[in-house]
Design an enzyme around this catalytic site. Sequence first.
Site, PDB file in Angstrom:
ATOM      1  N   LYS A 170      11.444 -10.939   7.146  1.00  0.00           N
ATOM      2  CA  LYS A 170      11.295  -9.481   7.060  1.00  0.00           C
ATOM      3  C   LYS A 170      10.258  -9.141   5.999  1.00  0.00           C
ATOM      4  O   LYS A 170      10.459  -9.386   4.813  1.00  0.00           O
ATOM      5  CB  LYS A 170      12.611  -8.803   6.661  1.00  0.00           C
ATOM      6  CG  LYS A 170      12.501  -7.283   6.786  1.00  0.00           C
ATOM      7  CD  LYS A 170      13.559  -6.531   6.002  1.00  0.00           C
ATOM      8  CE  LYS A 170      13.094  -6.078   4.651  1.00  0.00           C
ATOM      9  NZ  LYS A 170      12.012  -5.079   4.651  1.00  0.00           N
ATOM     10  N   GLY A 222      10.465 -10.211  -4.680  1.00  0.00           N
ATOM     11  CA  GLY A 222      10.556  -8.762  -4.821  1.00  0.00           C
ATOM     12  C   GLY A 222      11.005  -8.394  -6.216  1.00  0.00           C
ATOM     13  O   GLY A 222      10.875  -9.187  -7.160  1.00  0.00           O
ATOM     14  N   THR A 224      13.383  -7.311  -9.507  1.00  0.00           N
ATOM     15  CA  THR A 224      14.530  -7.965 -10.142  1.00  0.00           C
ATOM     16  C   THR A 224      15.848  -7.318  -9.723  1.00  0.00           C
ATOM     17  O   THR A 224      16.837  -8.017  -9.455  1.00  0.00           O
ATOM     18  CB  THR A 224      14.347  -7.936 -11.669  1.00  0.00           C
ATOM     19  OG1 THR A 224      13.190  -8.721 -11.973  1.00  0.00           O
ATOM     20  CG2 THR A 224      15.546  -8.498 -12.403  1.00  0.00           C
ATOM     21  N   ALA A 225      15.877  -5.993  -9.611  1.00  0.00           N
ATOM     22  CA  ALA A 225      17.129  -5.324  -9.232  1.00  0.00           C
ATOM     23  C   ALA A 225      17.542  -5.735  -7.814  1.00  0.00           C
ATOM     24  O   ALA A 225      18.723  -6.011  -7.551  1.00  0.00           O
ATOM     25  CB  ALA A 225      16.963  -3.807  -9.325  1.00  0.00           C
ATOM     26  N   THR A 226      16.569  -5.805  -6.904  1.00  0.00           N
ATOM     27  CA  THR A 226      16.894  -6.227  -5.536  1.00  0.00           C
ATOM     28  C   THR A 226      17.329  -7.684  -5.535  1.00  0.00           C
ATOM     29  O   THR A 226      18.275  -8.061  -4.821  1.00  0.00           O
ATOM     30  CB  THR A 226      15.669  -6.059  -4.607  1.00  0.00           C
ATOM     31  OG1 THR A 226      15.012  -4.837  -4.897  1.00  0.00           O
ATOM     32  CG2 THR A 226      16.074  -6.068  -3.152  1.00  0.00           C
ATOM     33  N   GLU A 244      11.920 -15.050  -6.475  1.00  0.00           N
ATOM     34  CA  GLU A 244      10.677 -14.812  -7.225  1.00  0.00           C
ATOM     35  C   GLU A 244      10.656 -13.326  -7.526  1.00  0.00           C
ATOM     36  O   GLU A 244      10.448 -12.504  -6.629  1.00  0.00           O
ATOM     37  CB  GLU A 244       9.459 -15.219  -6.383  1.00  0.00           C
ATOM     38  CG  GLU A 244       9.452 -16.669  -5.936  1.00  0.00           C
ATOM     39  CD  GLU A 244       9.126 -17.655  -7.052  1.00  0.00           C
ATOM     40  OE1 GLU A 244       8.782 -17.209  -8.160  1.00  0.00           O
ATOM     41  OE2 GLU A 244       9.247 -18.868  -6.813  1.00  0.00           O
ATOM     42  N   CYS A 278       2.642  -9.409  -9.417  1.00  0.00           N
ATOM     43  CA  CYS A 278       3.721  -9.754 -10.348  1.00  0.00           C
ATOM     44  C   CYS A 278       3.196 -10.462 -11.586  1.00  0.00           C
ATOM     45  O   CYS A 278       3.821 -10.431 -12.638  1.00  0.00           O
ATOM     46  CB  CYS A 278       4.747 -10.625  -9.637  1.00  0.00           C
ATOM     47  SG  CYS A 278       3.988 -12.088  -8.890  1.00  0.00           S
ATOM     48  N   GLU A 374       8.780  -3.334 -16.307  1.00  0.00           N
ATOM     49  CA  GLU A 374       7.709  -3.560 -15.329  1.00  0.00           C
ATOM     50  C   GLU A 374       7.270  -2.230 -14.714  1.00  0.00           C
ATOM     51  O   GLU A 374       8.091  -1.495 -14.161  1.00  0.00           O
ATOM     52  CB  GLU A 374       8.186  -4.502 -14.216  1.00  0.00           C
ATOM     53  CG  GLU A 374       7.057  -4.867 -13.273  1.00  0.00           C
ATOM     54  CD  GLU A 374       7.507  -5.741 -12.110  1.00  0.00           C
ATOM     55  OE1 GLU A 374       8.555  -5.465 -11.512  1.00  0.00           O
ATOM     56  OE2 GLU A 374       6.771  -6.702 -11.780  1.00  0.00           O
TER      57      GLU A 374
HETATM   58  P1  NAP Z   1      11.643  -4.799  -3.563  1.00  0.00           P
HETATM   59  O1  NAP Z   1      11.863  -3.350  -3.470  1.00  0.00           O
HETATM   60  O2  NAP Z   1      12.609  -5.620  -4.326  1.00  0.00           O
HETATM   61  O3  NAP Z   1      11.526  -5.319  -2.061  1.00  0.00           O
HETATM   62  C1  NAP Z   1      11.214  -6.658  -1.725  1.00  0.00           C
HETATM   63  C2  NAP Z   1      11.703  -6.921  -0.322  1.00  0.00           C
HETATM   64  O4  NAP Z   1      13.123  -6.897  -0.311  1.00  0.00           O
HETATM   65  C3  NAP Z   1      11.258  -5.868   0.693  1.00  0.00           C
HETATM   66  O5  NAP Z   1      11.033  -6.467   1.942  1.00  0.00           O
HETATM   67  C4  NAP Z   1      12.465  -4.963   0.718  1.00  0.00           C
HETATM   68  O6  NAP Z   1      12.529  -4.184   1.872  1.00  0.00           O
HETATM   69  C5  NAP Z   1      13.586  -5.983   0.659  1.00  0.00           C
HETATM   70  N1  NAP Z   1      14.889  -5.476   0.249  1.00  0.00           N
HETATM   71  C6  NAP Z   1      15.200  -4.341  -0.407  1.00  0.00           C
HETATM   72  N2  NAP Z   1      16.545  -4.240  -0.575  1.00  0.00           N
HETATM   73  C7  NAP Z   1      17.084  -5.360  -0.027  1.00  0.00           C
HETATM   74  C8  NAP Z   1      18.412  -5.847   0.109  1.00  0.00           C
HETATM   75  N3  NAP Z   1      19.477  -5.183  -0.357  1.00  0.00           N
HETATM   76  N4  NAP Z   1      18.605  -7.028   0.720  1.00  0.00           N
HETATM   77  C9  NAP Z   1      17.552  -7.742   1.177  1.00  0.00           C
HETATM   78  N5  NAP Z   1      16.275  -7.321   1.098  1.00  0.00           N
HETATM   79  C10 NAP Z   1      16.038  -6.147   0.491  1.00  0.00           C
HETATM   80  O7  NAP Z   1      10.214  -5.130  -4.175  1.00  0.00           O
HETATM   81  P2  NAP Z   1       8.849  -4.406  -3.856  1.00  0.00           P
HETATM   82  O8  NAP Z   1       8.845  -3.063  -4.501  1.00  0.00           O
HETATM   83  O9  NAP Z   1       8.568  -4.514  -2.393  1.00  0.00           O
HETATM   84  O10 NAP Z   1       7.827  -5.374  -4.607  1.00  0.00           O
HETATM   85  C11 NAP Z   1       7.487  -5.243  -5.944  1.00  0.00           C
HETATM   86  C12 NAP Z   1       8.265  -6.229  -6.800  1.00  0.00           C
HETATM   87  O11 NAP Z   1       8.056  -7.556  -6.320  1.00  0.00           O
HETATM   88  C13 NAP Z   1       7.800  -6.221  -8.234  1.00  0.00           C
HETATM   89  O12 NAP Z   1       8.919  -6.256  -9.073  1.00  0.00           O
HETATM   90  C14 NAP Z   1       7.021  -7.507  -8.356  1.00  0.00           C
HETATM   91  O13 NAP Z   1       6.946  -8.039  -9.637  1.00  0.00           O
HETATM   92  C15 NAP Z   1       7.785  -8.391  -7.439  1.00  0.00           C
HETATM   93  N6  NAP Z   1       6.978  -9.531  -7.025  1.00  0.00           N
HETATM   94  C16 NAP Z   1       7.282 -10.773  -7.522  1.00  0.00           C
HETATM   95  C17 NAP Z   1       6.501 -11.864  -7.190  1.00  0.00           C
HETATM   96  C18 NAP Z   1       6.805 -13.244  -7.729  1.00  0.00           C
HETATM   97  O14 NAP Z   1       6.280 -14.212  -7.182  1.00  0.00           O
HETATM   98  N7  NAP Z   1       7.621 -13.386  -8.758  1.00  0.00           N
HETATM   99  C19 NAP Z   1       5.417 -11.701  -6.333  1.00  0.00           C
HETATM  100  C20 NAP Z   1       5.138 -10.431  -5.844  1.00  0.00           C
HETATM  101  C21 NAP Z   1       5.928  -9.349  -6.192  1.00  0.00           C
HETATM  102  P3  NAP Z   1      11.978  -2.663   1.779  1.00  0.00           P
HETATM  103  O15 NAP Z   1      10.521  -2.768   1.515  1.00  0.00           O
HETATM  104  O16 NAP Z   1      12.286  -2.124   3.106  1.00  0.00           O
HETATM  105  O17 NAP Z   1      12.730  -2.003   0.678  1.00  0.00           O
END
Ligand code: NAP
Length: 474
Positions: A170, A222, A224-226, A244, A278, A374
């Site tokens: 997804k 994604g 940290t909270a998720t 990650e 990130c 962040e």
């Molecule tokens: P996000 O809101 O946590 O979403 C990540 C993914 O998880 C999306 O596909 C999201 O779907 C899905 N998701 C949301 N709630 C979920 C749940 N309860 N169960 C399963 N999946 C769920 O993150 P984002 O805003 O898309 O991305 C930004 C974050 O990613 C930043 O914190 C960034 O630092 C982090 N990141 C980390 C890395 C690393 O390698 N460490 C790399 C890139 C990004 P929806 O989009 O539909 O909500």
Amino acid sequence: MRVVHNWISGVQAPTSDHLDDTNPATSQVIARIPRSQASDVHAAVVAAREGARVWSRTPASERAIALRRIADALEARLDELAALESQDQGKPVSLARKVDIPRAIANFRFFASALEQETLASTRMADAINYEARKPIGIVGLITPWNLPLYLLSWKVAPALAMGNAIVAKPSELTPLTADALAGICADILPAGVFNLVHGLGPECGQAIVEHPEIKAISFTGGTATGRRVAATAAPMFKKLSLELGGKNSTLVFADADFDQAVAGAVRAGFANQGEICLCGSRLLVQRSIYDRFVEAFTAGVQALKVGDPAHPDTDIGALNSLAHRDKVEGYLSLARDEGGTVVGGERSPGPGAFLNPAVVTGLEPTCRTATEEIFGPVVTVHPFDDEDQAIAIANGTEYGLAASVWTSDLGCAHRVGEALDVGMVWVNTWLHRDLRVPFGGVKNSGVGREGGRWSMAFYSENKNICVKLGDRR
Ligand code: NAP
């Protein structure tokens, strides 16, 4: 308007409910995508059962050939995919053409070669020999964010396929288009059911993937909270889990660093992809003896960045990923002012797109919220330090532990600081210099586990030891 479907068992699958996909640079709806529910995820799992059965028995040499064919097909569509990524995400098309799509191609080629060249250990005892055997996990769930859509999805898909698994993936509902293109390519190359793609909202579709009992491993990138929610669901089900998560990374500049290289490196680390990586260096720590001169040069470098149309080849900073995300970033700029900071930049551009000028914030305590939470946008806070110990203490003073870059001409300092930083990755006199063989991942609230090279191959397989008793002399 483009209509995107899920891909289940190698064909496009209709869904009853839909979401709009918006170009953040124009605020125009560019596609209609599925709003998948648990029943759609289950249909993908049913298809993946058969995919896993067939793919797990496909010889490694044939799997490697398939990965290379996927890479070739992506490469043949590089310009089209770069344009899609830019329209969907807001990033400059030049960046997508130079970094995002080439990296996706490289991921497939890299794991094809890694699979072909893999050797497993054996351990000899006096009367027996142990050898490692690897089995695919079965069906794996891959969940990815919106900032580097195809880059990060392919970083998971390629090793998962290499190791013989079937996939239910997804992407973020904000950036679904290149994942759709990848699924179409996979449908032409892989057996039915090996790569299944479901679109939708995280709490609905993503949660259903994490909860599904037949999905035995979850690789999640994604926030940290998720990640915390994903772990709370998956851990009691004893799923393999790779997380990650977010970062608040420091760029540490010592007085003996090459000044111009450090300025250019800090600008790139802070603002590449609008600061939506990130690994971005969003807290800049500068040794006090060069602080004023450095801040001046850094601010001038930031103000020289061209903000604008992501499709224009000269653009450095495109649109943020959504208007809602811009609101969040602007909220942090207000907080920075409330916390006593001086903000240079950070103005909105006129027009309907989610544009925001890059911002440099000085005068804040390194422990304040702006400097430790962040923001994930084009905002860098700058802080002075006196010596190595203080620099390390400030850099380690967040809940995150993903990455850091250290700028110095003193090799001893680079080693000492590199080892003392509580992060998963340290760059010295460079930033985002990646080799696909090395471990990637964070500590503290930045994640659990490592991906990359043999770490990915280990994650996407089950390692088994077989101990063979050697025959006694007759
Ligand atoms: P996000 O809101 O946590 O979403 C990540 C993914 O998880 C999306 O596909 C999201 O779907 C899905 N998701 C949301 N709630 C979920 C749940 N309860 N169960 C399963 N999946 C769920 O993150 P984002 O805003 O898309 O991305 C930004 C974050 O990613 C930043 O914190 C960034 O630092 C982090 N990141 C980390 C890395 C690393 O390698 N460490 C790399 C890139 C990004 P929806 O989009 O539909 O909500």
